[in-house]
Write a protein that holds these residues in place. Structure first.
Motif, PDB file in Angstrom:
ATOM      1  N   LEU A  99      38.890  46.907  51.935  1.00 39.60           N
ATOM      2  CA  LEU A  99      38.778  46.256  50.630  1.00 39.60           C
ATOM      3  C   LEU A  99      38.426  44.790  50.833  1.00 39.60           C
ATOM      4  O   LEU A  99      39.038  44.108  51.638  1.00 39.60           O
ATOM      5  CB  LEU A  99      40.129  46.364  49.902  1.00 39.60           C
ATOM      6  CG  LEU A  99      40.203  46.060  48.415  1.00 39.60           C
ATOM      7  CD1 LEU A  99      39.353  47.055  47.614  1.00 39.60           C
ATOM      8  CD2 LEU A  99      41.659  46.133  47.960  1.00 39.60           C
ATOM      9  N   HIS A 138      37.476  42.776  47.812  1.00 46.05           N
ATOM     10  CA  HIS A 138      37.751  42.029  46.587  1.00 46.05           C
ATOM     11  C   HIS A 138      38.370  42.923  45.518  1.00 46.05           C
ATOM     12  O   HIS A 138      37.986  44.084  45.363  1.00 46.05           O
ATOM     13  CB  HIS A 138      36.458  41.420  46.021  1.00 46.05           C
ATOM     14  CG  HIS A 138      36.632  40.799  44.668  1.00 46.05           C
ATOM     15  ND1 HIS A 138      37.273  39.599  44.490  1.00 46.05           N
ATOM     16  CD2 HIS A 138      36.281  41.227  43.436  1.00 46.05           C
ATOM     17  CE1 HIS A 138      37.302  39.309  43.196  1.00 46.05           C
ATOM     18  NE2 HIS A 138      36.703  40.280  42.540  1.00 46.05           N
ATOM     19  N   THR A 139      39.320  42.368  44.823  1.00 39.44           N
ATOM     20  CA  THR A 139      39.820  42.950  43.572  1.00 39.44           C
ATOM     21  C   THR A 139      40.114  41.800  42.628  1.00 39.44           C
ATOM     22  O   THR A 139      40.175  40.648  43.039  1.00 39.44           O
ATOM     23  CB  THR A 139      41.122  43.760  43.768  1.00 39.44           C
ATOM     24  OG1 THR A 139      42.168  42.851  44.162  1.00 39.44           O
ATOM     25  CG2 THR A 139      40.968  44.850  44.816  1.00 39.44           C
ATOM     26  N   SER A 140      40.344  42.097  41.386  1.00 39.06           N
ATOM     27  CA  SER A 140      40.764  41.070  40.442  1.00 39.06           C
ATOM     28  C   SER A 140      42.156  40.581  40.809  1.00 39.06           C
ATOM     29  O   SER A 140      42.981  41.326  41.348  1.00 39.06           O
ATOM     30  CB  SER A 140      40.767  41.644  39.027  1.00 39.06           C
ATOM     31  OG  SER A 140      41.486  40.790  38.154  1.00 39.06           O
ATOM     32  N   ASN A 141      42.436  39.324  40.479  1.00 40.78           N
ATOM     33  CA  ASN A 141      43.781  38.786  40.678  1.00 40.78           C
ATOM     34  C   ASN A 141      44.796  39.345  39.680  1.00 40.78           C
ATOM     35  O   ASN A 141      45.968  38.981  39.714  1.00 40.78           O
ATOM     36  CB  ASN A 141      43.753  37.260  40.612  1.00 40.78           C
ATOM     37  CG  ASN A 141      43.225  36.642  41.890  1.00 40.78           C
ATOM     38  OD1 ASN A 141      43.618  37.032  42.975  1.00 40.78           O
ATOM     39  ND2 ASN A 141      42.324  35.680  41.766  1.00 40.78           N
ATOM     40  N   TYR A 198      45.677  42.246  39.893  1.00 40.39           N
ATOM     41  CA  TYR A 198      46.386  43.259  40.681  1.00 40.39           C
ATOM     42  C   TYR A 198      46.848  42.645  41.996  1.00 40.39           C
ATOM     43  O   TYR A 198      46.183  41.780  42.566  1.00 40.39           O
ATOM     44  CB  TYR A 198      45.473  44.457  40.980  1.00 40.39           C
ATOM     45  CG  TYR A 198      44.696  44.922  39.779  1.00 40.39           C
ATOM     46  CD1 TYR A 198      45.324  45.586  38.732  1.00 40.39           C
ATOM     47  CD2 TYR A 198      43.333  44.662  39.674  1.00 40.39           C
ATOM     48  CE1 TYR A 198      44.613  46.001  37.620  1.00 40.39           C
ATOM     49  CE2 TYR A 198      42.613  45.069  38.573  1.00 40.39           C
ATOM     50  CZ  TYR A 198      43.261  45.732  37.539  1.00 40.39           C
ATOM     51  OH  TYR A 198      42.546  46.133  36.439  1.00 40.39           O
ATOM     52  N   ASN A 214      47.381  42.811  46.059  1.00 40.41           N
ATOM     53  CA  ASN A 214      46.760  43.517  47.177  1.00 40.41           C
ATOM     54  C   ASN A 214      47.666  43.388  48.398  1.00 40.41           C
ATOM     55  O   ASN A 214      48.634  42.624  48.394  1.00 40.41           O
ATOM     56  CB  ASN A 214      45.337  43.021  47.442  1.00 40.41           C
ATOM     57  CG  ASN A 214      45.259  41.586  47.939  1.00 40.41           C
ATOM     58  OD1 ASN A 214      45.746  41.270  49.026  1.00 40.41           O
ATOM     59  ND2 ASN A 214      44.625  40.709  47.155  1.00 40.41           N
ATOM     60  N   TYR A 260      37.433  34.697  43.102  1.00 43.89           N
ATOM     61  CA  TYR A 260      37.508  35.192  44.477  1.00 43.89           C
ATOM     62  C   TYR A 260      38.726  34.695  45.248  1.00 43.89           C
ATOM     63  O   TYR A 260      38.974  35.142  46.364  1.00 43.89           O
ATOM     64  CB  TYR A 260      36.236  34.782  45.240  1.00 43.89           C
ATOM     65  CG  TYR A 260      34.986  35.405  44.669  1.00 43.89           C
ATOM     66  CD1 TYR A 260      34.715  36.756  44.813  1.00 43.89           C
ATOM     67  CD2 TYR A 260      34.059  34.626  43.972  1.00 43.89           C
ATOM     68  CE1 TYR A 260      33.570  37.328  44.290  1.00 43.89           C
ATOM     69  CE2 TYR A 260      32.911  35.178  43.444  1.00 43.89           C
ATOM     70  CZ  TYR A 260      32.672  36.532  43.614  1.00 43.89           C
ATOM     71  OH  TYR A 260      31.528  37.096  43.077  1.00 43.89           O
ATOM     72  N   ASN A 283      41.227  36.751  47.803  1.00 45.88           N
ATOM     73  CA  ASN A 283      40.658  38.074  48.051  1.00 45.88           C
ATOM     74  C   ASN A 283      41.098  38.591  49.421  1.00 45.88           C
ATOM     75  O   ASN A 283      41.406  37.815  50.326  1.00 45.88           O
ATOM     76  CB  ASN A 283      39.134  38.055  47.912  1.00 45.88           C
ATOM     77  CG  ASN A 283      38.437  37.360  49.062  1.00 45.88           C
ATOM     78  OD1 ASN A 283      38.309  37.906  50.149  1.00 45.88           O
ATOM     79  ND2 ASN A 283      37.969  36.131  48.810  1.00 45.88           N
TER      80      ASN A 283
END
Length: 391
Positions: free
Chosen positions: A69, A71-74, A76, A78, A280, A283
């Protein structure tokens, strides 16, 4: 013209005065261009590549994370961000971390946090005191607290409420304090300004002044932090602690990442959900770089190595000064040092380039040395031999 340079010149906005080489790969403390020429790197991408190039442990960790992985939105959680934040908490001794993408962005967040702190405390404070010859970045907030007219003048009017004191002159700082001052921002070791190291009296005096007047102290460690001075962060060598600090560059070993950190007191009375964000920031890929970089620093005790190599570099630069009339002073500490010279910087950096040495300027007359922190004495000797030849 090299085909790669031609492509770059035709496609990119011309905002850099670039050297006429095209770098292709690196190994250890050396970089190689597309023609196969080898360069000893005493610039480290402006003090970024502290672990050098092709570090197998770091690269393996990054490759593994790319397969999982990036990148995801903040919005969520990680699996990596919290680990990286804990690592930075441990080495900074601060309480709360916010991840950004760059040093300039970290300064922006720090300034906003200081103003929000004043707002929530109901003090009505909003002014900043910064230092002459400082450099904090090129975005509007960061350039507003940068003490160089050349960086500021074309973009005015800038953020209001900023005044500039003389670096290492505590009285000049005190003279600017008003009941509207919310924070004092400074680099414990100025980079762009000419490799200027803060005195212990100045740093402790700023801390005492801030405590007395209810002002926040912000230390910008974007360039001088992450082991470069022989302390994990430069301010730690003065026996003080800032309220907010910024970092970037070497914390990701070449992966774009920055952060700002604060005490629990500032965190409680400053930024809340919706006040500040970054798409970002935090990330998984960048945070993997931070976690692994900190792990390697601690495991290999790089700060002790920097103290040893920094002392050796100082010794060799002082000896060179005795041989070369054009060297007026040796400045800095650890592996963030410079020599003040009377020869034109451009001529010297270009001559060094031809000899296979990468060095950069700082201010108007200082040649800056910020190599990867993994250098050994043999690399210092190699660099000194080139300097002696060209100076």
């Amino acid at each position: 013209m090299n085909e790669y340079m031609k492509e770059t010149n035709e496609a990119l906005l011309h905002t850099y005065n670039q050297f006429s080489i095209v770098l292709e790969h690196g190994e250890g403390v050396y970089l190689y261009d597309t023609e196969g020429k080898k360069y000893l790197d005493f610039a480290a991408g402006y003090a970024v590549s502290s672990l050098g190039y092709a570090n197998e442990e770091l690269n393996t960790a990054l490759k593994a994370q790319i397969d999982k992985l990036c990148h995801t939105s903040n919005l969520y959680y990680n699996t990596v961000c919290g680990k990286a934040a804990e690592a930075l908490k441990r080495i900074t001794k601060m309480d709360r971390i916010f991840f950004t993408n760059s040093g300039g962005e970290s300064v922006e967040g720090a300034l906003k946090a200081a103003r929000k702190y004043a707002y929530k405390k109901g003090t009505g404070r909003y002014e900043f005191i910064a230092m002459k010859e400082s450099f904090h970045g090129r975005s509007f907030g960061a350039v507003s607290v940068t003490g160089h007219d050349a960086y500021r003048k074309p973009f005015g009017p800038l953020v209001p409420g900023v005044s500039f004191a003389e670096y290492n002159n505590l009285d000049s700082v005190k003279a600017l304090v008003t009941d509207k001052t919310c924070a004092i921002i400074l680099e414990p070791l100025q980079g762009e300004g000419g490799i200027n190291l803060a005195t212990e009296e100045f740093m402790k005096g700023i801390r005492e002044l801030c405590d007395k007047e209810g002002i926040l102290m912000i230390c910008d460690e974007v360039q001088c932090g992450m082991g470069r001075t022989g302390e994990m962060f430069c301010w730690q060598g003065y026996g003080i602690k800032p309220d907010i600090m910024t970092m970037a560059k070497a914390i990701g070993s070449g992966i774009p990442v920055g952060a700002f950190a604060m005490t629990e007191e500032v965190a409680e009375y400053s930024l809340e959900p919706g006040d500040h964000g970054t798409t970002y920031g935090g990330n998984p890929l960048a945070c993997t770089a931070v976690s692994k970089t900190v792990e390697i620093f601690e495991k290999e005790n790089l700060t002790a190595h920097v103290k040893e190599m920094g002392a050796y570099l100082t010794e060799k630069l002082e000896a060179l000064k005795e041989k070369c009339d054009c060297i007026k002073a040796v400045k800095g500490t650890g592996l963030m040092q410079g020599i003040q010279i009377t020869k034109p910087l451009g001529e010297v950096t270009n001559a060094a380039l031809k000899e296979g040495l990468l060095v950069i300027g700082a201010g108007a007359d200082v040649l800056r040395f910020v190599p990867p922190l993994i250098i050994e004495k043999e690399h210092v000797d190699e660099m000194i031999a080139v300097l002696e030849k060209i100076l």
